[in-house]
Design an enzyme around this catalytic site. Structure first.
Site, mmCIF file in Angstrom:
data_model
loop_
_atom_site.group_PDB
_atom_site.id
_atom_site.type_symbol
_atom_site.label_atom_id
_atom_site.label_comp_id
_atom_site.label_asym_id
_atom_site.label_seq_id
_atom_site.Cartn_x
_atom_site.Cartn_y
_atom_site.Cartn_z
ATOM 1 N N HIS A 178 -0.631 47.069 9.848
ATOM 2 C CA HIS A 178 -0.980 48.490 9.775
ATOM 3 C C HIS A 178 -0.702 49.241 11.076
ATOM 4 O O HIS A 178 -1.264 50.300 11.304
ATOM 5 C CB HIS A 178 -2.445 48.635 9.369
ATOM 6 C CG HIS A 178 -2.748 48.057 8.026
ATOM 7 N ND1 HIS A 178 -3.961 47.494 7.688
ATOM 8 C CD2 HIS A 178 -1.963 47.921 6.928
ATOM 9 C CE1 HIS A 178 -3.916 47.059 6.434
ATOM 10 N NE2 HIS A 178 -2.717 47.296 5.953
ATOM 11 N N THR A 216 -12.184 39.392 6.905
ATOM 12 C CA THR A 216 -11.667 40.426 6.010
ATOM 13 C C THR A 216 -12.244 40.215 4.627
ATOM 14 O O THR A 216 -12.530 39.080 4.222
ATOM 15 C CB THR A 216 -10.129 40.417 5.944
ATOM 16 O OG1 THR A 216 -9.687 41.343 4.948
ATOM 17 C CG2 THR A 216 -9.593 39.029 5.615
#
Length: 227
Positions: free
Chosen positions: A104, A171
């Site tokens: 990202h 995550t």
């Protein structure tokens, strides 16, 4: 030499004092994601978006790698290690990891507003309005926003397909397209999932879940793998 692929998310950075992406109230440090993390938000109010990331960048620069980041570096003494991270901070690099792929983007870089392949280091913590790329366009954070393609996905898929050992740290495994990388792991690979809610969140088969925070569980797993 066996290949370890480590897939990290916001949980590992949170233990260095960096806020996770979105809280239980759906807000990111008091902001609606739609107002600070989309191309539409940038078009609507670029100064607001720029300020938001300038503040986040300052926090990243002040943060330090934690025990989990440092433990992962030690694996390189025995394995080929590639870290694929959803995080936009540079804590893995500052800890000493030599192969890190940012899905990202990286908040410590700037990119052209019109050509995302043009990236630049940032002196200090701020990108100022009026600072432009070589094409004359405003610089913005080098971050993949909601609604934008993830250029590194193809590379990440290739990396995951080569894993002998796959470790997930911090995550939820819920955010796509990144969560789709789990479908690319070889069946033969040993799999570990470290997160306080790993057993609840895991959708991996044949996985060892460790329901603990990264700074506790990662050093223990690394010690096991180095034995």
């Amino acid at each position: 030499m066996k290949h370890i692929v480590v897939f990290t998310g916001a949980g590992i950075s949170a233990e260095s004092g960096l806020k996770t992406f979105r809280g239980s109230d759906g807000l990111w440090e008091g902001y609606r994601v739609e107002d600070v993390a989309t191309p539409e938000a940038w078009k609507r109010d670029p100064e607001r978006v720029q300020h938001f990331y300038n503040v986040r960048r300052k926090a990243v620069l002040e943060a330090k790698p934690n025990a989990a980041h440092l433990a992962l570096v030690a694996l390189e003494d025995k394995y080929r290690v590639t870290i694929v991270t959803q995080n936009i901070d540079d804590l893995h690099e500052r800890a000493g990891s030599s192969r890190v792929l940012h899905l990202h983007g990286l908040i410590t870089k700037a990119q052209s507003d019109i050509n995302p392949s043009l990236t630049y280091p940032i002196a200090g913590s701020e990108i100022r309005m009026g600072e432009c790329c070589e094409l004359g366009s405003q610089l913005r954070p080098h971050v993949v926003w909601f609604g934008e393609p993830v250029p590194a996905m193809g590379t990440a898929i290739g990396i995951c397909r080569q894993a002998d050992i796959f470790i997930v740290v911090g995550t939820s495994l819920q955010v796509y397209p990144a969560a789709g990388l789990l479908d690319e792991i070889p069946v033969r690979a040993a799999k570990y999932f470290i997160d306080p809610q790993a057993s609840t969140l895991s959708r991996l088969s044949d996985v060892t879940c460790v329901d603990d925070k990264a700074t506790v569980a990662v050093p223990i797993l690394v010690e096991k793998l180095m034995a």
